[in-house]
Design an enzyme around this catalytic site. Structure first.
Site, PDB file in Angstrom:
ATOM      1  N   ASP A  38       0.967  -1.525  -0.123  1.00 13.98           N
ATOM      2  CA  ASP A  38      -0.003   0.072   0.009  1.00 13.98           C
ATOM      3  C   ASP A  38       0.945   1.207  -0.025  1.00 13.98           C
ATOM      4  O   ASP A  38       1.938   1.292   0.829  1.00 13.98           O
ATOM      5  CB  ASP A  38      -0.766   0.119   1.123  1.00 13.98           C
ATOM      6  CG  ASP A  38      -1.738  -1.108   1.374  1.00 13.98           C
ATOM      7  OD1 ASP A  38      -1.528  -2.335   0.899  1.00 13.98           O
ATOM      8  OD2 ASP A  38      -2.942  -0.852   1.808  1.00 13.98           O
ATOM      9  N   HIS A  49      -1.082   4.486  -0.742  1.00 10.43           N
ATOM     10  CA  HIS A  49      -2.022   5.297  -0.230  1.00 10.43           C
ATOM     11  C   HIS A  49      -2.018   6.729  -0.318  1.00 10.43           C
ATOM     12  O   HIS A  49      -1.866   7.644   0.646  1.00 10.43           O
ATOM     13  CB  HIS A  49      -2.437   5.003   1.348  1.00 10.43           C
ATOM     14  CG  HIS A  49      -3.627   3.854   1.527  1.00 10.43           C
ATOM     15  ND1 HIS A  49      -4.749   3.889   1.108  1.00 10.43           N
ATOM     16  CD2 HIS A  49      -3.038   2.654   2.094  1.00 10.43           C
ATOM     17  CE1 HIS A  49      -5.070   2.579   1.383  1.00 10.43           C
ATOM     18  NE2 HIS A  49      -4.209   1.851   2.147  1.00 10.43           N
ATOM     19  N   ASP A  64      -4.121  -0.212  -3.440  1.00  9.38           N
ATOM     20  CA  ASP A  64      -4.238   0.681  -2.594  1.00  9.38           C
ATOM     21  C   ASP A  64      -3.223   2.023  -2.848  1.00  9.38           C
ATOM     22  O   ASP A  64      -2.406   2.137  -2.158  1.00  9.38           O
ATOM     23  CB  ASP A  64      -4.051   0.376  -1.165  1.00  9.38           C
ATOM     24  CG  ASP A  64      -5.585  -0.460  -0.742  1.00  9.38           C
ATOM     25  OD1 ASP A  64      -6.443  -0.559  -1.526  1.00  9.38           O
ATOM     26  OD2 ASP A  64      -5.659  -0.504   0.683  1.00  9.38           O
ATOM     27  N   ASP A  81      -6.550   7.323  -1.819  1.00  6.01           N
ATOM     28  CA  ASP A  81      -7.056   7.589  -0.301  1.00  6.01           C
ATOM     29  C   ASP A  81      -5.941   7.655   0.903  1.00  6.01           C
ATOM     30  O   ASP A  81      -4.978   7.277   0.985  1.00  6.01           O
ATOM     31  CB  ASP A  81      -8.092   6.321   0.195  1.00  6.01           C
ATOM     32  CG  ASP A  81      -9.343   6.348  -0.876  1.00  6.01           C
ATOM     33  OD1 ASP A  81      -9.762   7.338  -1.057  1.00  6.01           O
ATOM     34  OD2 ASP A  81      -9.868   5.144  -0.947  1.00  6.01           O
ATOM     35  N   ARG A  82      -6.620   8.073   2.115  1.00  9.96           N
ATOM     36  CA  ARG A  82      -5.956   8.511   3.139  1.00  9.96           C
ATOM     37  C   ARG A  82      -4.987   9.532   3.199  1.00  9.96           C
ATOM     38  O   ARG A  82      -5.029  10.579   3.784  1.00  9.96           O
ATOM     39  CB  ARG A  82      -5.223   7.132   3.699  1.00  9.96           C
ATOM     40  CG  ARG A  82      -5.924   5.851   3.860  1.00  9.96           C
ATOM     41  CD  ARG A  82      -6.932   6.103   4.962  1.00  9.96           C
ATOM     42  NE  ARG A  82      -7.584   4.712   5.396  1.00  9.96           N
ATOM     43  CZ  ARG A  82      -8.092   4.582   6.387  1.00  9.96           C
ATOM     44  NH1 ARG A  82      -8.600   5.653   7.184  1.00  9.96           N
ATOM     45  NH2 ARG A  82      -8.728   3.362   6.703  1.00  9.96           N
ATOM     46  N   ASN A  93      -8.352  -3.044  -2.415  1.00 14.19           N
ATOM     47  CA  ASN A  93      -9.589  -2.668  -1.984  1.00 14.19           C
ATOM     48  C   ASN A  93     -10.043  -1.137  -2.008  1.00 14.19           C
ATOM     49  O   ASN A  93     -11.116  -1.032  -1.902  1.00 14.19           O
ATOM     50  CB  ASN A  93     -10.171  -3.208  -0.454  1.00 14.19           C
ATOM     51  CG  ASN A  93      -9.174  -2.499   0.675  1.00 14.19           C
ATOM     52  OD1 ASN A  93      -7.875  -2.449   0.519  1.00 14.19           O
ATOM     53  ND2 ASN A  93      -9.804  -2.118   1.624  1.00 14.19           N
ATOM     54  N   HIS A  94      -9.169  -0.318  -2.082  1.00 19.16           N
ATOM     55  CA  HIS A  94      -9.363   0.956  -2.337  1.00 19.16           C
ATOM     56  C   HIS A  94      -9.647   1.542  -3.610  1.00 19.16           C
ATOM     57  O   HIS A  94      -9.837   2.673  -4.098  1.00 19.16           O
ATOM     58  CB  HIS A  94      -8.202   2.071  -1.446  1.00 19.16           C
ATOM     59  CG  HIS A  94      -8.476   2.152   0.147  1.00 19.16           C
ATOM     60  ND1 HIS A  94      -9.034   3.146   0.552  1.00 19.16           N
ATOM     61  CD2 HIS A  94      -8.356   1.135   0.899  1.00 19.16           C
ATOM     62  CE1 HIS A  94      -9.252   2.897   1.891  1.00 19.16           C
ATOM     63  NE2 HIS A  94      -8.679   1.587   2.176  1.00 19.16           N
ATOM     64  N   HIS A 107      -3.649  -8.595  -3.464  1.00 20.73           N
ATOM     65  CA  HIS A 107      -3.708  -7.368  -2.182  1.00 20.73           C
ATOM     66  C   HIS A 107      -4.303  -7.769  -0.925  1.00 20.73           C
ATOM     67  O   HIS A 107      -3.428  -7.683  -0.026  1.00 20.73           O
ATOM     68  CB  HIS A 107      -4.706  -6.195  -2.508  1.00 20.73           C
ATOM     69  CG  HIS A 107      -4.836  -5.098  -1.672  1.00 20.73           C
ATOM     70  ND1 HIS A 107      -3.902  -4.366  -1.506  1.00 20.73           N
ATOM     71  CD2 HIS A 107      -5.854  -4.873  -0.761  1.00 20.73           C
ATOM     72  CE1 HIS A 107      -4.269  -3.361  -0.575  1.00 20.73           C
ATOM     73  NE2 HIS A 107      -5.344  -3.799   0.035  1.00 20.73           N
ATOM     74  N   ARG A 157     -13.226  -6.684   9.860  1.00 15.61           N
ATOM     75  CA  ARG A 157     -13.161  -5.596   8.932  1.00 15.61           C
ATOM     76  C   ARG A 157     -14.471  -5.276   8.477  1.00 15.61           C
ATOM     77  O   ARG A 157     -14.947  -4.415   7.750  1.00 15.61           O
ATOM     78  CB  ARG A 157     -12.509  -5.445   7.602  1.00 15.61           C
ATOM     79  CG  ARG A 157     -10.885  -5.644   7.883  1.00 15.61           C
ATOM     80  CD  ARG A 157      -9.827  -5.757   6.817  1.00 15.61           C
ATOM     81  NE  ARG A 157      -8.569  -5.852   6.710  1.00 15.61           N
ATOM     82  CZ  ARG A 157      -7.893  -4.897   6.685  1.00 15.61           C
ATOM     83  NH1 ARG A 157      -8.411  -3.778   6.674  1.00 15.61           N
ATOM     84  NH2 ARG A 157      -6.425  -5.117   6.760  1.00 15.61           N
ATOM     85  N   HIS A 210      -2.213  -4.811   2.430  1.00 21.43           N
ATOM     86  CA  HIS A 210      -3.451  -4.512   3.102  1.00 21.43           C
ATOM     87  C   HIS A 210      -3.544  -4.226   4.474  1.00 21.43           C
ATOM     88  O   HIS A 210      -4.510  -3.647   5.138  1.00 21.43           O
ATOM     89  CB  HIS A 210      -4.380  -5.936   2.800  1.00 21.43           C
ATOM     90  CG  HIS A 210      -5.701  -5.759   3.159  1.00 21.43           C
ATOM     91  ND1 HIS A 210      -6.599  -4.743   2.714  1.00 21.43           N
ATOM     92  CD2 HIS A 210      -6.612  -6.519   3.815  1.00 21.43           C
ATOM     93  CE1 HIS A 210      -7.701  -4.762   3.138  1.00 21.43           C
ATOM     94  NE2 HIS A 210      -7.984  -6.081   3.696  1.00 21.43           N
TER      95      HIS A 210
END
Length: 277
Positions: free
Chosen positions: A14, A16, A42, A45-46, A74-75, A124, A172, A199
């Site tokens: 990731d 991000h 990923d 995001d973040r 997943n993002h 991932h 989750r 992840h």
């Protein structure tokens, strides 16, 4: 759906939206196209620079399609990006959501998994109770939004758990947690040696579980600029031997003074062109 990637290759977890840390990653791991890269998803995001991060990676993919592989995380999802920052960032920087819409359309086309050197399974998240053979991944319809449940969601969301056997519901709220027995059976059935995934935040940059048959790679140092963690990349040589290369966050002096605003040129960014030729 399952991309074949030759070794040697450097595997990245990731990132991000931490653009300046991605620049640092390329400084440490080697420039493209001299180094072959596999990213595990990923990208957005973040962090505050999701637009810059995914744009850079897509440009590298277009320029050197055989030297960089981008898997879906997943993002890379319309629903998730509307909650965790990418949607709002696109709206703020461009005054509309058209860029977000275009990138999320691209996300539907990203591969789900990879086989590295005929030895490693790269994904991932993790494994699924619905997936026993790689051919079951190959026939999935990936050209869609990631669903809430089912094998595609499991591959994006699941996590290993050394205290569990079999599959259990994930805290989750999506995917599963799985134990050593599940991993061992999957590797044996597919004649593979190792699973590498991302992840999960690892404070030391990586984690090895299940008698070193599963590795988690985390490549966002000081995640969200507050966790203080180290990051890593996983370097796999031509014999499929593994070595983690750990690194810290890019120097503060090389980042924009306002991390929440649009990226501004810095000495590192101006000089980075030679690393992405």
């Amino acid at each position: 759906n399952v991309k074949s990637v030759a070794a040697p290759v450097t595997i990245v977890g990731d990132v991000h939206g931490q653009f300046y840390d991605v620049v640092e990653l390329f400084l440490i791991g080697g420039k493209v196209p001299d180094t072959n890269y596999l990213f595990l998803g990923d990208y957005v995001d973040r962090g505050p620079f999701s637009v810059e991060t995914i744009t850079l990676l897509c440009c590298l993919k277009l320029r050197h399609p055989q030297r960089i592989t981008l898997l879906r995380g997943n993002h890379e999802s319309r629903q998730i990006t509307q909650v965790y920052g990418f949607y709002a960032e696109c709206q703020r920087k461009f005054g509309s959501v058209s860029v977000w819409r275009s990138f999320t359309d691209v996300f539907d086309y990203l591969p789900i998994a990879a086989i590295v050197g005929n030895s490693f399974f790269a994904v991932h998240g993790g494994l699924s109770p619905s997936i026993h053979h790689l051919d079951q991944i190959r026939i999935l319809d990936r050209f869609t939004e990631i669903p809430h449940e089912g094998p595609l969601a499991d591959l994006m969301w699941s996590d290993p758990d050394p205290e569990k056997m079999g599959f259990a519901i994930s805290p989750r709220g999506a995917g599963y947690v799985f134990g050593h027995d599940v991993l061992k059976r999957f590797l044996e059935m597919n004649k593979l040696d190792h699973v590498v995934r991302a992840h999960q935040l690892c404070m030391t940059g990586y984690q090895e579980l299940f008698d070193n048959t599963l590795s988690t790679v985390w490549s966002a140092p000081n995640y969200c600029y507050r966790f203080g963690n180290i990051a890593s990349i996983l370097e796999v040589d031509e014999h499929c031997s593994r070595q983690f290369n750990v690194f810290g966050a890019s120097p503060e002096s090389e980042r924009p003074s306002n991390s929440a605003g649009p990226a501004r040129p810095t000495s590192q960014a101006a000089d980075s062109e030679r690393y992405f030729t």
